[in-house]
Design a protein around this motif. Structure first.
Motif, mmCIF file in Angstrom:
data_model
loop_
_atom_site.group_PDB
_atom_site.id
_atom_site.type_symbol
_atom_site.label_atom_id
_atom_site.label_comp_id
_atom_site.label_asym_id
_atom_site.label_seq_id
_atom_site.Cartn_x
_atom_site.Cartn_y
_atom_site.Cartn_z
ATOM 1 N N SER A 2 -97.426 19.969 38.436
ATOM 2 C CA SER A 2 -98.347 19.063 37.817
ATOM 3 C C SER A 2 -99.852 19.028 38.497
ATOM 4 O O SER A 2 -99.393 19.723 40.161
ATOM 5 C CB SER A 2 -97.669 17.708 37.989
ATOM 6 O OG SER A 2 -97.613 17.688 39.366
ATOM 7 N N GLY A 3 -100.466 18.239 37.725
ATOM 8 C CA GLY A 3 -101.502 18.674 38.978
ATOM 9 C C GLY A 3 -101.652 17.264 40.510
ATOM 10 O O GLY A 3 -102.386 17.649 41.017
ATOM 11 N N ASP A 4 -100.541 16.382 40.990
ATOM 12 C CA ASP A 4 -100.531 15.979 41.337
ATOM 13 C C ASP A 4 -100.122 16.833 42.598
ATOM 14 O O ASP A 4 -100.235 16.707 43.525
ATOM 15 C CB ASP A 4 -99.676 14.831 41.411
ATOM 16 C CG ASP A 4 -99.924 13.899 40.422
ATOM 17 O OD1 ASP A 4 -101.007 13.347 39.619
ATOM 18 O OD2 ASP A 4 -98.654 12.888 39.592
ATOM 19 N N GLU A 5 -99.677 17.664 42.330
ATOM 20 C CA GLU A 5 -99.193 19.044 43.585
ATOM 21 C C GLU A 5 -100.193 19.928 43.722
ATOM 22 O O GLU A 5 -99.579 21.071 44.319
ATOM 23 C CB GLU A 5 -97.733 19.461 42.822
ATOM 24 C CG GLU A 5 -96.699 18.705 42.911
ATOM 25 C CD GLU A 5 -95.462 18.942 41.843
ATOM 26 O OE1 GLU A 5 -95.902 19.906 40.929
ATOM 27 O OE2 GLU A 5 -94.001 19.438 42.542
ATOM 28 N N LEU A 6 -101.027 20.136 43.017
ATOM 29 C CA LEU A 6 -102.540 20.346 43.808
ATOM 30 C C LEU A 6 -102.399 20.681 45.099
ATOM 31 O O LEU A 6 -102.170 20.033 45.433
ATOM 32 C CB LEU A 6 -103.186 20.492 43.161
ATOM 33 C CG LEU A 6 -103.615 21.286 41.094
ATOM 34 C CD1 LEU A 6 -104.193 20.383 40.207
ATOM 35 C CD2 LEU A 6 -103.121 22.685 40.662
ATOM 36 N N ARG A 7 -102.915 21.812 45.645
ATOM 37 C CA ARG A 7 -102.454 21.911 47.594
ATOM 38 C C ARG A 7 -103.513 21.688 47.756
ATOM 39 O O ARG A 7 -105.001 23.042 47.375
ATOM 40 C CB ARG A 7 -102.091 23.527 47.314
ATOM 41 C CG ARG A 7 -100.598 23.142 47.374
ATOM 42 C CD ARG A 7 -100.343 24.828 47.825
ATOM 43 N NE ARG A 7 -100.510 25.622 47.081
ATOM 44 C CZ ARG A 7 -100.564 26.846 46.379
ATOM 45 N NH1 ARG A 7 -99.461 25.569 45.566
ATOM 46 N NH2 ARG A 7 -100.925 27.559 45.427
ATOM 47 N N GLU A 8 -104.094 20.905 48.081
ATOM 48 C CA GLU A 8 -105.431 20.010 48.172
ATOM 49 C C GLU A 8 -106.095 21.430 49.670
ATOM 50 O O GLU A 8 -105.760 21.971 50.123
ATOM 51 C CB GLU A 8 -105.917 19.124 49.241
ATOM 52 C CG GLU A 8 -107.475 18.759 49.199
ATOM 53 C CD GLU A 8 -107.933 17.273 47.915
ATOM 54 O OE1 GLU A 8 -109.006 17.424 48.186
ATOM 55 O OE2 GLU A 8 -106.831 17.325 47.119
ATOM 56 N N GLY A 9 -107.143 21.509 49.626
ATOM 57 C CA GLY A 9 -108.271 22.560 49.861
ATOM 58 C C GLY A 9 -108.118 24.500 49.759
ATOM 59 O O GLY A 9 -109.123 25.182 50.792
ATOM 60 N N THR A 10 -107.049 24.491 49.220
ATOM 61 C CA THR A 10 -106.926 26.254 48.957
ATOM 62 C C THR A 10 -107.848 26.943 47.772
ATOM 63 O O THR A 10 -108.217 25.613 46.936
ATOM 64 C CB THR A 10 -105.375 26.302 48.478
ATOM 65 O OG1 THR A 10 -105.078 25.602 46.991
ATOM 66 C CG2 THR A 10 -104.641 26.022 49.317
#
Length: 199
Positions: A2-10
């Motif tokens: 889901s969008g909430d699980e997108l890995r920040e900064g990658t």
């Protein structure tokens, strides 16, 4: 995913080949990148060799930004299938350049895209020819614009203002967009027009 699980900064991407040029327009939230891009697009409407891309974002479309909206799962499938020449994750969202960018580069066009300061180094690595335009404004102007568009609450807006990714190589053009759109818009238009004339 889901969008909430997108890995920040990658970030990542497949890049693309061709004689074209990517113009990567970056800057802090509230700098007015979309406004200037819209202005330049209208001024250069007759130029078939200068193409303005619409980036993909895992956020609903609204009047403040011209993008294609994707949900988190669709974004992650695009990443897994190698459909994005360039993608990155920031501010809890996924962003990507799509197949239209690869097609424009392959056709030898100047492709103008709204980007991210955090993805500049990767863009330079993935694309053979890249020009970087940095759009910025004084902090008080950025804060007022972020507040006016109403997309983020107080804490989210503060986080966007505090975000300062470094650009290791100086930009090819710096625009201080703290007044009417015409001043910075004409500078951007002239810069793009000159790139198109280079062939």
């Amino acid at each position: 995913m889901s969008g909430d699980e997108l890995r920040e900064g990658t970030a990542g991407g497949t890049g693309c080949s061709g004689a074209g040029l990517l113009v990567f327009v970056v800057g802090p939230s509230g700098a007015g990148k979309d406004t200037l891009l819209s202005y330049a697009r209208q001024r250069l409407a007759e130029r078939g060799d200068i193409v303005f891309a619409r980036r993909r974002i895992t956020r609903a479309s609204d009047h403040t930004e011209d993008h294609l909206s994707l949900d988190g799962d669709t974004f992650e499938r695009g990443v897994a299938e190698g459909r994005f020449p360039l993608y990155w994750r920031a501010n809890g969202l996924g962003y990507a350049l799509g197949e239209d960018v690869a097609a424009g580069i392959a056709n030898g066009n100047v492709v103008v895209a709204n980007g991210s300061r955090a993805a500049v180094a990767l863009a330079r690595h993935l694309f053979a020819r890249v020009k970087v335009v940095l759009v910025t404004a004084p902090p008080e102007v950025l804060a007022a614009r972020i507040s006016a568009r109403g997309r983020e609450g107080g804490e989210a807006a503060a986080q966007r203002l505090a975000r300062e990714p470094r650009i290791d190589i100086p930009p090819d053009l710096i625009l201080i967009n703290d007044g009417g759109v015409e001043q910075a818009g004409e500078r951007l238009t002239a810069f793009l027009r000159g790139l198109g004339a280079e062939g």
